[in-house]
Design a protein around this motif. Structure first.
Motif, PDB file in Angstrom:
ATOM      1  N   ARG A 170      30.603   2.757  25.618  1.00 19.13           N
ATOM      2  CA  ARG A 170      30.686   1.733  26.657  1.00 19.13           C
ATOM      3  C   ARG A 170      29.512   1.932  27.602  1.00 19.13           C
ATOM      4  NH1 ARG A 170      34.746  -1.566  28.174  1.00 19.13           N
ATOM      5  NH2 ARG A 170      36.206  -0.419  26.840  1.00 19.13           N
ATOM      6  N   ASN A 171      28.691   0.884  27.760  1.00 17.75           N
ATOM      7  CA  ASN A 171      27.519   1.047  28.612  1.00 17.75           C
ATOM      8  C   ASN A 171      27.896   0.912  30.086  1.00 17.75           C
ATOM      9  OD1 ASN A 171      27.678  -1.763  29.065  1.00 17.75           O
ATOM     10  ND2 ASN A 171      26.243  -2.223  27.417  1.00 17.75           N
ATOM     11  N   ASP A 172      26.917   1.115  30.962  1.00 18.33           N
ATOM     12  CA  ASP A 172      27.179   1.151  32.394  1.00 18.33           C
ATOM     13  C   ASP A 172      27.742  -0.171  32.900  1.00 18.33           C
ATOM     14  OD1 ASP A 172      26.801   2.781  34.919  1.00 18.33           O
ATOM     15  OD2 ASP A 172      25.671   0.971  35.466  1.00 18.33           O
ATOM     16  N   GLY A 173      27.331  -1.265  32.253  1.00 17.73           N
ATOM     17  CA  GLY A 173      27.823  -2.576  32.659  1.00 17.73           C
ATOM     18  C   GLY A 173      29.235  -2.877  32.203  1.00 17.73           C
ATOM     19  N   GLY A 174      29.818  -2.025  31.372  1.00 15.11           N
ATOM     20  CA  GLY A 174      31.197  -2.187  30.934  1.00 15.11           C
ATOM     21  C   GLY A 174      31.364  -2.754  29.546  1.00 15.11           C
ATOM     22  N   PHE A 175      30.277  -3.207  28.899  1.00 12.61           N
ATOM     23  CA  PHE A 175      30.376  -3.745  27.555  1.00 12.61           C
ATOM     24  C   PHE A 175      30.330  -2.606  26.538  1.00 12.61           C
ATOM     25  CE2 PHE A 175      28.295  -8.066  28.788  1.00 12.61           C
ATOM     26  CZ  PHE A 175      29.463  -8.427  29.425  1.00 12.61           C
ATOM     27  N   GLN A 176      31.042  -2.798  25.426  1.00 19.39           N
ATOM     28  CA  GLN A 176      31.002  -1.817  24.346  1.00 19.39           C
ATOM     29  C   GLN A 176      29.816  -2.092  23.426  1.00 19.39           C
ATOM     30  OE1 GLN A 176      35.193  -0.602  22.948  1.00 19.39           O
ATOM     31  NE2 GLN A 176      35.417  -2.771  23.458  1.00 19.39           N
ATOM     32  N   GLN A 177      29.324  -1.031  22.796  1.00 18.40           N
ATOM     33  CA  GLN A 177      28.252  -1.144  21.811  1.00 18.40           C
ATOM     34  C   GLN A 177      28.612  -0.291  20.591  1.00 18.40           C
ATOM     35  OE1 GLN A 177      24.488  -2.117  24.785  1.00 18.40           O
ATOM     36  NE2 GLN A 177      24.267  -0.529  23.245  1.00 18.40           N
ATOM     37  N   ALA A 178      28.986  -0.977  19.510  1.00 20.72           N
ATOM     38  CA  ALA A 178      29.282  -0.278  18.270  1.00 20.72           C
ATOM     39  C   ALA A 178      27.976   0.200  17.637  1.00 20.72           C
ATOM     40  CB  ALA A 178      30.021  -1.207  17.313  1.00 20.72           C
ATOM     41  N   VAL A 225      21.858   2.122  13.591  1.00 19.98           N
ATOM     42  CA  VAL A 225      21.969   0.697  13.910  1.00 19.98           C
ATOM     43  C   VAL A 225      22.966   0.533  15.046  1.00 19.98           C
ATOM     44  CG1 VAL A 225      22.476  -1.603  13.022  1.00 19.98           C
ATOM     45  CG2 VAL A 225      21.462   0.107  11.517  1.00 19.98           C
ATOM     46  N   GLU A 226      22.606  -0.274  16.042  1.00 22.26           N
ATOM     47  CA  GLU A 226      23.484  -0.444  17.206  1.00 22.26           C
ATOM     48  C   GLU A 226      23.550  -1.914  17.600  1.00 22.26           C
ATOM     49  OE1 GLU A 226      24.358   1.681  21.515  1.00 22.26           O
ATOM     50  OE2 GLU A 226      23.206   2.661  19.928  1.00 22.26           O
ATOM     51  N   SER A 227      24.771  -2.366  17.896  1.00 20.81           N
ATOM     52  CA  SER A 227      25.014  -3.726  18.376  1.00 20.81           C
ATOM     53  C   SER A 227      24.876  -3.716  19.896  1.00 20.81           C
ATOM     54  CB  SER A 227      26.414  -4.188  17.960  1.00 20.81           C
ATOM     55  OG  SER A 227      26.689  -5.482  18.442  1.00 20.81           O
ATOM     56  N   VAL A 228      23.791  -4.278  20.390  1.00 16.10           N
ATOM     57  CA  VAL A 228      23.383  -4.121  21.789  1.00 16.10           C
ATOM     58  C   VAL A 228      23.907  -5.279  22.643  1.00 16.10           C
ATOM     59  CG1 VAL A 228      21.377  -4.068  23.334  1.00 16.10           C
ATOM     60  CG2 VAL A 228      21.346  -2.802  21.171  1.00 16.10           C
ATOM     61  N   HIS A 229      24.414  -4.948  23.835  1.00 12.03           N
ATOM     62  CA  HIS A 229      24.881  -5.993  24.747  1.00 12.03           C
ATOM     63  C   HIS A 229      24.889  -5.485  26.189  1.00 12.03           C
ATOM     64  CE1 HIS A 229      27.989  -9.411  25.642  1.00 12.03           C
ATOM     65  NE2 HIS A 229      26.767  -9.723  26.026  1.00 12.03           N
ATOM     66  N   PRO A 230      23.728  -5.449  26.851  1.00 13.92           N
ATOM     67  CA  PRO A 230      23.702  -5.125  28.274  1.00 13.92           C
ATOM     68  C   PRO A 230      24.416  -6.194  29.098  1.00 13.92           C
ATOM     69  CG  PRO A 230      21.517  -4.970  27.302  1.00 13.92           C
ATOM     70  CD  PRO A 230      22.400  -5.667  26.315  1.00 13.92           C
ATOM     71  N   LEU A 231      24.831  -5.805  30.280  1.00 11.51           N
ATOM     72  CA  LEU A 231      25.446  -6.748  31.201  1.00 11.51           C
ATOM     73  C   LEU A 231      24.446  -7.833  31.586  1.00 11.51           C
ATOM     74  CD1 LEU A 231      28.091  -7.181  32.879  1.00 11.51           C
ATOM     75  CD2 LEU A 231      26.939  -5.977  34.745  1.00 11.51           C
ATOM     76  N   ALA A 232      24.928  -9.065  31.748  1.00 10.00           N
ATOM     77  CA  ALA A 232      24.050 -10.161  32.169  1.00 10.00           C
ATOM     78  C   ALA A 232      23.733 -10.036  33.660  1.00 10.00           C
ATOM     79  CB  ALA A 232      24.718 -11.501  31.894  1.00 10.00           C
ATOM     80  N   ASP A 283      21.695  -0.493  31.834  1.00 16.71           N
ATOM     81  CA  ASP A 283      22.053  -0.712  30.429  1.00 16.71           C
ATOM     82  C   ASP A 283      20.824  -0.752  29.530  1.00 16.71           C
ATOM     83  OD1 ASP A 283      24.699  -0.810  31.106  1.00 16.71           O
ATOM     84  OD2 ASP A 283      24.932  -2.976  30.855  1.00 16.71           O
ATOM     85  N   LEU A 284      19.754  -1.395  29.996  1.00 16.40           N
ATOM     86  CA  LEU A 284      18.536  -1.458  29.192  1.00 16.40           C
ATOM     87  C   LEU A 284      17.845  -0.097  29.125  1.00 16.40           C
ATOM     88  CD1 LEU A 284      17.206  -4.940  30.313  1.00 16.40           C
ATOM     89  CD2 LEU A 284      17.875  -4.300  27.990  1.00 16.40           C
TER      90      LEU A 284
END
Length: 330
Positions: free
Chosen positions: A188-196, A210-217, A230-231
């Motif tokens: 779970r990144n700092d913004g709260g989204f999970q990254q498998a 391999v990582e599914s990336v999703h920083p907070l908007a 997150d970045l």
């Protein structure tokens, strides 16, 4: 003497002054934007605004043409420098790189899609995987309903190895793979989204991370620092471990310094490498192509990039990014 009494030959001077001031005022925003973009000065609301840099770059031609037409040569010179500078920031991503990485090796096709709370059409997603020989699928905004829909559509028959962490909010994440996963987990990144993420072993090739990336908007004051964190916390390239491939909704464009700093650790942006870096991915509704490019595939420089395609998917506000990569032989 009043203005109306001025000799006819002198009256145009006031108009010329007004025109000169107008041209200088017209070119100033572009000049300030160029300074901010070149120095990576996006802060606060500027983070979101900087995603529009390609449009601002095009707009810098307006004061240049106005200055040339009015024969204001100093203003034209400055406007020309601004337009050239903005062009240097934006146009290279529309031109294929001379070095796209190794040509030889093992082919691997990867696909990433933000599924908009699991609403993306599962049949179309599975069809994209099947028709394009996709070996790895990364999904963001991955929900339990989205997981069930993809399963019912037959994703497991094509990509049986999985690391899935669905959630009922936008924080769900998933990875599907044709090839075995040597290790797998979700953070779970700092913004709260999970990254498998997973270490995947294609036959005949080196293992890859391999990582599914999703920083907070970055859509509010409380989110700006967590977006940056997150970045910054994404896996860096050039390490001794398996070459990394990051794919997903980065909520950032190539005009954001945080993303450029990540790429500078040793990645290639796949779309940029093949000259498709200006192809937009969000927001895509009702078949539209979107306005900005925030979905990316980043491949370690040890990995070659052969091609990138972008596909509109029904039910999602993001377009899917498909990248054809070449892995070093194992």
């Amino acid at each position: 003497m009043t203005v109306t009494d001025a000799p006819p030959g002198k009256r145009p001077s006031r108009g010329r002054t007004v025109l000169s001031v107008a041209i200088w005022l017209l070119l100033t925003p572009g000049a300030l934007w160029l300074v901010g973009r070149a120095l990576g000065l996006e802060r606060g609301p500027l983070i979101t605004l900087f995603a529009a840099t390609p449009y601002v770059a095009a707009a810098t031609l307006i004061p240049l043409l106005a200055a040339l037409a009015a024969k204001r040569w100093r203003a034209a010179a400055v406007a020309g420098l601004v337009a050239a500078g903005m062009g240097a920031c934006v146009l290279p991503r529309a031109v294929p790189d001379l070095d796209k990485g190794p040509d030889g090796g093992v082919a691997l096709r990867v696909l990433t899609l933000n599924t908009l709370y699991g609403e993306a059409d599962p049949a179309q997603v599975v069809q994209l995987v099947r028709d394009n020989d996709v070996a790895v699928l990364a999904v963001q905004e991955f929900t339990p309903d989205g997981e069930a829909a993809l399963k019912a559509a037959g994703i497991g028959e094509l990509l049986p190895h999985q690391q899935l962490s669905p959630a009922y909010d936008a924080g769900g994440s998933g990875l599907y793979s044709r090839h075995p996963m040597l290790t797998r987990a979700t953070r779970r990144n700092d913004g709260g989204f999970q990254q498998a993420y997973a270490t995947i072993q294609p036959p005949g090739a080196v293992a890859v991370h391999v990582e599914s990336v999703h920083p907070l908007a970055p859509v509010g004051p409380e989110m700006y620092p967590r977006w940056s964190a997150d970045l910054r916390e994404q896996p860096h390239a050039g390490t001794d471990g398996p070459p990394p491939i990051l794919l997903g909704d980065f909520n950032a464009t190539l005009d954001h310094a945080e993303l450029r700093d990540l790429i500078d650790t040793g990645y290639r942006d796949a779309a940029d490498a093949v000259g498709r870096g200006l192809t937009t991915t969000w927001p895509s509704f009702d078949g539209s192509r979107g306005l900005v490019t925030i979905d990316h595939v980043l491949a370690d420089e040890r990995i070659g990039v052969r091609d990138v395609e972008v596909h509109t998917v029904r039910g999602s506000d993001h377009r899917a990014v498909l990248a054809s990569l070449t892995l070093p032989a194992g």
